[in-house]
Design a protein around this motif. Structure first.
Motif, PDB file in Angstrom:
ATOM      1  N   ASN A 278      28.761  63.531 -33.320  1.00 12.29           N
ATOM      2  CA  ASN A 278      28.097  62.281 -32.958  1.00 12.29           C
ATOM      3  C   ASN A 278      26.653  62.486 -32.544  1.00 12.29           C
TER       4      ASN A 278
ATOM      5  N   ARG B 129      24.912  60.118 -34.969  1.00 14.36           N
ATOM      6  CA  ARG B 129      24.549  58.865 -34.302  1.00 14.36           C
ATOM      7  C   ARG B 129      23.305  58.958 -33.423  1.00 14.36           C
TER       8      ARG B 129
ATOM      9  N   GLU C 166      22.318  53.144 -35.103  1.00 17.21           N
ATOM     10  CA  GLU C 166      22.195  51.686 -35.138  1.00 17.21           C
ATOM     11  C   GLU C 166      23.091  51.047 -36.183  1.00 17.21           C
TER      12      GLU C 166
ATOM     13  N   ASP D 299      28.937  52.920 -35.755  1.00 16.06           N
ATOM     14  CA  ASP D 299      29.474  52.982 -34.398  1.00 16.06           C
ATOM     15  C   ASP D 299      30.343  54.232 -34.245  1.00 16.06           C
TER      16      ASP D 299
ATOM     17  N   GLN E 118      33.511  54.659 -33.713  1.00 14.30           N
ATOM     18  CA  GLN E 118      34.766  54.641 -34.465  1.00 14.30           C
ATOM     19  C   GLN E 118      34.528  54.986 -35.934  1.00 14.30           C
TER      20      GLN E 118
END
Length: 75
Positions: free
Chosen positions: A21, A25, A39, A42, A44
């Motif tokens: 992540n 992310r 952005e 997510d 999940q």
């Protein structure tokens, strides 16, 4: 992978969801050309992608399988 894009099936990132992540992310590898997708992806979805890559890594498919798919797509 053709060598132009890293083959994530062999990435050490697969073993660590938090590190995955940070890269996917949070842009931890932005300086190396990996985008920051926080952005649009997510947590999940990021985990679902990681699970998919892990399943592909464990599938036993070799490079020739992916080359055939790429060849078929170009025809």
């Amino acid at each position: 992978s053709s060598g132009l894009v890293p083959n994530l099936r062999h990435s050490f990132l697969l073993g660590d969801a938090e590190l995955w992540n940070e890269v996917v992310r949070e842009g931890a590898r932005a300086e190396l050309g990996m985008g920051d997708f926080g952005e649009i992806i997510d947590a999940q979805t990021s985990e679902a992608i990681r699970a998919y890559v892990i399943s592909e890594a464990n599938s036993g498919r070799d490079q020739s399988f992916y080359e055939k798919i790429a060849d078929d797509a170009q025809q």
